[in-house]
Scaffold this motif. Structure first.
Motif, mmCIF file in Angstrom:
data_model
loop_
_atom_site.group_PDB
_atom_site.id
_atom_site.type_symbol
_atom_site.label_atom_id
_atom_site.label_comp_id
_atom_site.label_asym_id
_atom_site.label_seq_id
_atom_site.Cartn_x
_atom_site.Cartn_y
_atom_site.Cartn_z
ATOM 1 N N LEU A 1 8.331 -0.563 4.034
ATOM 2 C CA LEU A 1 6.960 -0.586 3.640
ATOM 3 C C LEU A 1 7.145 -0.634 1.877
ATOM 4 N N ASP A 2 8.137 0.554 1.421
ATOM 5 C CA ASP A 2 8.334 0.662 0.157
ATOM 6 C C ASP A 2 9.080 -0.710 -0.409
ATOM 7 N N ALA A 3 9.894 -1.313 0.106
ATOM 8 C CA ALA A 3 10.396 -2.459 -0.293
ATOM 9 C C ALA A 3 9.551 -3.582 -0.412
ATOM 10 N N TYR A 4 8.672 -3.724 0.421
ATOM 11 C CA TYR A 4 7.712 -4.761 0.456
ATOM 12 C C TYR A 4 6.844 -4.554 -0.862
ATOM 13 N N GLU A 5 6.127 -3.260 -0.932
ATOM 14 C CA GLU A 5 5.439 -2.995 -1.760
ATOM 15 C C GLU A 5 6.102 -3.187 -3.107
ATOM 16 N N VAL A 6 6.987 -2.959 -3.494
ATOM 17 C CA VAL A 6 7.738 -3.376 -4.632
ATOM 18 C C VAL A 6 7.573 -4.930 -5.126
ATOM 19 N N ASN A 7 7.685 -5.714 -3.988
ATOM 20 C CA ASN A 7 7.740 -7.000 -4.100
ATOM 21 C C ASN A 7 6.229 -7.593 -4.391
ATOM 22 N N VAL A 8 5.232 -6.954 -3.996
ATOM 23 C CA VAL A 8 3.776 -7.281 -4.244
ATOM 24 C C VAL A 8 3.552 -7.705 -5.627
ATOM 25 N N PRO A 9 2.881 -8.816 -5.828
ATOM 26 C CA PRO A 9 2.641 -9.170 -7.421
ATOM 27 C C PRO A 9 1.519 -8.303 -7.905
ATOM 28 N N ALA B 1 -1.588 -2.915 -3.217
ATOM 29 C CA ALA B 1 -0.172 -3.351 -2.874
ATOM 30 C C ALA B 1 0.156 -2.727 -1.508
ATOM 31 N N GLN B 2 -0.126 -1.364 -0.971
ATOM 32 C CA GLN B 2 0.276 -0.612 0.163
ATOM 33 C C GLN B 2 -0.329 -1.515 1.420
ATOM 34 N N ALA B 3 -1.552 -1.935 1.207
ATOM 35 C CA ALA B 3 -2.289 -2.668 2.368
ATOM 36 C C ALA B 3 -1.628 -4.118 2.460
ATOM 37 N N CYS B 4 -1.379 -4.677 1.188
ATOM 38 C CA CYS B 4 -0.520 -6.010 1.368
ATOM 39 C C CYS B 4 0.906 -5.879 1.990
ATOM 40 N N VAL C 1 6.770 -12.800 -10.318
ATOM 41 C CA VAL C 1 7.955 -12.669 -9.515
ATOM 42 C C VAL C 1 8.366 -11.244 -9.999
ATOM 43 N N SER C 2 8.503 -10.340 -9.147
ATOM 44 C CA SER C 2 8.964 -8.820 -9.349
ATOM 45 C C SER C 2 10.456 -8.728 -9.552
#
Length: 229
Positions: A153-161, A167-170, A220-221
């Motif tokens: 989840l943390d890794a996905y959240e870092v990539n959210v625009p 961002a967490q829900a995304c 792009v993060s």
């Protein structure tokens, strides 16, 4: 009594393997069996028979059934990270879990994850079954998957625009989408093209369409953590 009745067949001799090769053989058997039958449905005897070995030998290398499962999950996670980095052209030999990798957008990383699922169905089946079983706090992989889910989840959240308000829900939406499509694919891997299905589903989700597209035109993060999934 016939002479044949007096004959005794010589004991079958097992092939002696070096420790590293034997451990790899045991892990390969465990990968298939735990993925097919689950942790509770697989015995050490099953694993030993699958690789033409003994339970005593399996215990010598891994200590216990729980130890075997931990070793299997750790080895699969390491291989997964290497595959993920190699697919991006990064140097997998120097990467350490938790380090950051630059120029990773949500669409690219998610499609690579889906593609790796298709290319290694045994690993995908193992993760799917263990994730479901380990919802039981008594399961030996419960804490492993609890930590892994948070790391993912943390890794996905870092990539959210930055344009996405929550961002967490995304991140949870992305994780649920990938996980759910994998389960559908595992039920009918011959009748379903997972990559094609992924592309169809994300066509209506801007941040997952590709090319770093986002609601504000594309973000792009950089410095993103790769998910250890």
């Amino acid at each position: 009594m016939s002479d044949d009745a007096d004959e005794v067949s010589p004991p079958r001799r097992r092939t002696r393997l070096k420790a590293e090769a034997r451990q790899a053989q045991i892990l390969a058997a465990a990968l298939d069996l735990f993925g097919e039958r689950g942790y509770w449905g697989t015995s050490l005897q099953d694993v030993a028979e699958r690789c033409d070995f003994t339970v005593t030998g399996v215990l010598y290398h891994f200590g216990s059934k729980e130890g075997l499962l931990r070793a299997l999950l750790d080895s699969r996670d390491r291989a997964y990270i290497q595959d993920l980095l190699s697919r991006r052209g990064d140097d997998a030999s120097t990467y350490r879990l938790g380090e950051t990798v630059s120029d990773v957008d949500m669409a690219t990383i998610c499609r690579i994850l889906v593609q790796l699922s298709v290319e290694d169905p045994a690993r995908t089946r193992l993760y799917s079954r263990m994730e479901n079983e380990s919802t039981d706090p008594r399961h030996p992989a419960h804490d492993f998957f609890l930590r892994r889910e948070q790391r993912l989840l943390d890794a996905y959240e870092v990539n959210v625009p930055d344009s996405v308000e929550n961002a967490q829900a995304c991140a949870r939406m992305v994780m649920a989408l990938i996980s759910g499509l994998r389960v559908q694919w595992l039920r009918d891997p011959e009748g379903m093209d997972l990559l094609e299905l992924w592309d169809q589903v994300v066509a209506g989700i801007p941040i997952l369409r590709g090319g770093g597209a986002a609601a504000d035109g594309g973000v792009v993060s950089s410095g993103a953590e790769l998910p250890a999934e």
